[in-house]
Design an enzyme around this catalytic site. Structure first.
Site, PDB file in Angstrom:
ATOM      1  N   HIS A 154      14.893 -26.954  -1.710  1.00  0.00           N
ATOM      2  CA  HIS A 154      14.446 -28.182  -2.861  1.00  0.00           C
ATOM      3  C   HIS A 154      16.190 -27.843  -3.330  1.00  0.00           C
ATOM      4  O   HIS A 154      16.531 -27.229  -3.724  1.00  0.00           O
ATOM      5  CB  HIS A 154      13.480 -27.104  -3.481  1.00  0.00           C
ATOM      6  CG  HIS A 154      12.364 -27.667  -4.876  1.00  0.00           C
ATOM      7  ND1 HIS A 154      14.149 -27.884  -6.685  1.00  0.00           N
ATOM      8  CD2 HIS A 154      12.131 -28.714  -5.405  1.00  0.00           C
ATOM      9  CE1 HIS A 154      12.861 -28.756  -7.309  1.00  0.00           C
ATOM     10  NE2 HIS A 154      12.143 -28.609  -6.575  1.00  0.00           N
TER      11      HIS A 154
ATOM     12  N   ASP B 209      13.735 -17.742  -2.260  1.00  0.00           N
ATOM     13  CA  ASP B 209      13.336 -18.683  -3.429  1.00  0.00           C
ATOM     14  C   ASP B 209      11.739 -18.530  -3.160  1.00  0.00           C
ATOM     15  O   ASP B 209      11.371 -19.769  -1.896  1.00  0.00           O
ATOM     16  CB  ASP B 209      13.469 -20.395  -3.655  1.00  0.00           C
ATOM     17  CG  ASP B 209      12.934 -20.960  -3.997  1.00  0.00           C
ATOM     18  OD1 ASP B 209      11.556 -21.341  -4.424  1.00  0.00           O
ATOM     19  OD2 ASP B 209      13.256 -22.401  -3.649  1.00  0.00           O
TER      20      ASP B 209
ATOM     21  N   GLN C  41       7.217 -20.944  -3.264  1.00  0.00           N
ATOM     22  CA  GLN C  41       6.241 -21.884  -3.172  1.00  0.00           C
ATOM     23  C   GLN C  41       5.154 -21.072  -1.901  1.00  0.00           C
ATOM     24  O   GLN C  41       4.673 -21.024  -1.672  1.00  0.00           O
ATOM     25  CB  GLN C  41       6.265 -23.146  -2.099  1.00  0.00           C
ATOM     26  CG  GLN C  41       7.018 -24.189  -2.696  1.00  0.00           C
ATOM     27  CD  GLN C  41       5.879 -24.981  -3.761  1.00  0.00           C
ATOM     28  OE1 GLN C  41       4.834 -24.694  -3.387  1.00  0.00           O
ATOM     29  NE2 GLN C  41       6.403 -25.691  -4.000  1.00  0.00           N
TER      30      GLN C  41
ATOM     31  N   LYS D 241       3.726 -22.184 -11.007  1.00  0.00           N
ATOM     32  CA  LYS D 241       2.591 -22.745  -9.689  1.00  0.00           C
ATOM     33  C   LYS D 241       2.143 -21.277  -9.769  1.00  0.00           C
ATOM     34  O   LYS D 241       1.502 -21.796  -8.055  1.00  0.00           O
ATOM     35  CB  LYS D 241       3.864 -22.979  -8.294  1.00  0.00           C
ATOM     36  CG  LYS D 241       4.654 -24.435  -8.938  1.00  0.00           C
ATOM     37  CD  LYS D 241       5.725 -24.217  -8.044  1.00  0.00           C
ATOM     38  CE  LYS D 241       7.087 -25.054  -7.967  1.00  0.00           C
ATOM     39  NZ  LYS D 241       6.986 -26.326  -7.888  1.00  0.00           N
TER      40      LYS D 241
ATOM     41  N   CYS E 240      12.428 -33.664  -4.532  1.00  0.00           N
ATOM     42  CA  CYS E 240      13.366 -32.508  -4.949  1.00  0.00           C
ATOM     43  C   CYS E 240      14.217 -32.419  -3.067  1.00  0.00           C
ATOM     44  O   CYS E 240      14.080 -30.699  -3.925  1.00  0.00           O
ATOM     45  CB  CYS E 240      13.117 -31.515  -5.335  1.00  0.00           C
ATOM     46  SG  CYS E 240      12.509 -32.032  -7.875  1.00  0.00           S
TER      47      CYS E 240
END
Ligand code: 7TS
Length: 408
Positions: free
Chosen positions: A125, A202, A205, A228, A366
């Site tokens: 991203h 990261d 997600q 999220k 993104c």
């Protein structure tokens, strides 16, 4: 606490946003990759905070300030326990994933020297690309990118080749927001450590889709966004190993992050406050704790299996469409299905789906370098959460067929 059996209907009932109609149609919310909906307990906690609990923290002698401080710190501990960090001091509240990565890029970056190398992957991203480019420009570092194959999997042999004693940090997406690929990060972390590099994961997600155990993963940093994971916007987390965070200089200066200030010299507060300058997003921090309290009522092993099944089902349904290409066909994937229909623009499909009450994201998500890799302008992306259902996917497929027929 006994976790109740996984039950989608009961979970859905806790999300008021899912009960609404859009253009007279039942909302089908397939844009969870962008942000999740909020359960009633989180909405109530936000209202309660501003109605009767509001006060500034870490400074008050009065009742409300002490209570807000206690709740804010209790939330930190709840998050620490959820991701199995060793200490609550290792949980830094930030604005979100992007803010967390920028913090590390600036602060850990201060410890690096000209010629040092940072490795990312080709499926990152922008939030895990641009901060490293800025750091590289500032400090004369070198950014290396691990290529991916056409299925959307990181090529491990290429990763092996890029790793060397010049590598100081590897920063990789856990689950791709565009492709749904679940990267084999545990092995990648081991390899990074073998050359003495640190690893940032990261988790924007992944935290909402699987049980995260930072001790087991052995990542040096893990970052995610509250919004999220069923919590508020404007709040997120940077987990970092204590010794590393201790060695890093502060990111921003101001109140709360200091121990003693004089005009001659300022000394800094201990962790986690060293990295939390100024009044934080207090309501966000407290209510993110509520979101994790909510998560603790869900069997995350069951929900992960259920979400994989949803994504698999969606793929099966989409594969029956002529001229439709699924982007991202990794062996290990979950929660996200990105696709294109030959001759049609993703935006047009998204717009017609919206008119039928279906929320998807269209565009580059993104991840422009990833779009360049596939030579496409964007995709239509359906991204699922554990409150979605196969019936919704069936309805989505009908709506997609109608949309294609209108556009053709
Ligand atoms: N990293 C990943 C893997 C993401 O998916 C996102 C947001 C970010 C970083 C940035 O998170 P933020 O909360 O700081 O903005 N991804 C998306 C998406 O896929 N659609 O909208 C936002």
């Amino acid at each position: 606490m006994q976790i109740p059996p996984f039950n989608v209907r009961e979970i859905r009932e806790q999300f008021p946003a899912l009960r609404q109609k859009i253009y007279g149609k039942n909302l089908i919310y397939f844009d969870n990759g962008a942000t999740s909906q909020k359960p009633q307990v989180v909405i109530d906690a936000i209202n309660r905070y501003y109605a009767v609990e509001n006060a500034n923290i870490h400074r008050g002698v009065h009742y409300l300030s002490q209570r807000a401080t206690t709740e804010f710190e209790a939330s930190r501990i709840r998050i620490q326990k959820h991701i199995n960090a060793r200490k609550s001091e290792e949980i830094i509240f930030t604005k979100g994933t992007t803010d967390s990565i920028n913090l590390v890029a600036f602060s850990y970056g201060e410890l690096l020297n000209k010629g040092d190398e940072i490795i990312i992957s080709a499926m990152e991203h922008h939030g895990n690309i641009v901060p490293w480019q800025m750091l590289c420009a500032r400090k004369g570092l070198v950014l290396k990118v691990i290529p991916i194959n056409t299925k959307g999997e990181i090529i491990q042999e290429e990763y092996d080749k890029l790793l060397s004693n010049k590598t100081k940090l590897v920063s990789v997406i856990h689950i791709s927001n565009t492709l749904g690929t679940v990267n084999p990060v545990k092995e990648m972390i081991k390899k990074a450590h073998a050359v003495g590099a640190k690893f940032l994961l990261d988790g924007a997600q992944s935290i909402q889709h699987m049980k995260i155990d930072v001790a087991d993963l052995d990542c040096d940093f893990y970052v995610f966004s509250g919004h999220k994971v069923f919590g508020p916007t404007g709040i997120g987390v940077l987990y970092g190993k204590e010794a590393l965070l201790d060695a890093m200089p502060p990111y921003q200066g101001g109140g709360d992050m200091i121990e003693k200030v004089t005009f001659e010299k300022t000394t800094y507060n201990h962790l986690p406050h060293k990295f939390e300058a100024g009044t934080p997003h207090i309501a966000g921090g407290i209510c993110l704790g509520t979101a994790f309290e909510f998560l603790s009522t869900i069997d995350l092993i069951e929900s992960e299996a259920y979400e994989r099944e949803l994504a698999h089902y969606a793929e099966q349904v989409l594969e029956t469409f002529e001229d439709l290409t699924i982007i991202g066909t990794a062996k290990n994937k979950t929660s996200v299905v990105s696709f294109n229909v030959k001759g049609l623009h993703p935006f047009d499909i998204g717009t017609l789906l919206d008119k039928q009450g279906i929320a998807v994201r269209t565009g580059h998500h993104c991840t422009q370098p990833l779009m360049d890799f596939y030579k496409i302008p964007g995709t239509v992306r359906a991204s699922f959460a554990f409150y979605n259902t196969k019936e919704e996917i069936d309805f989505f497929a009908e709506a997609l067929e109608k949309s294609i027929n209108i556009l053709r």
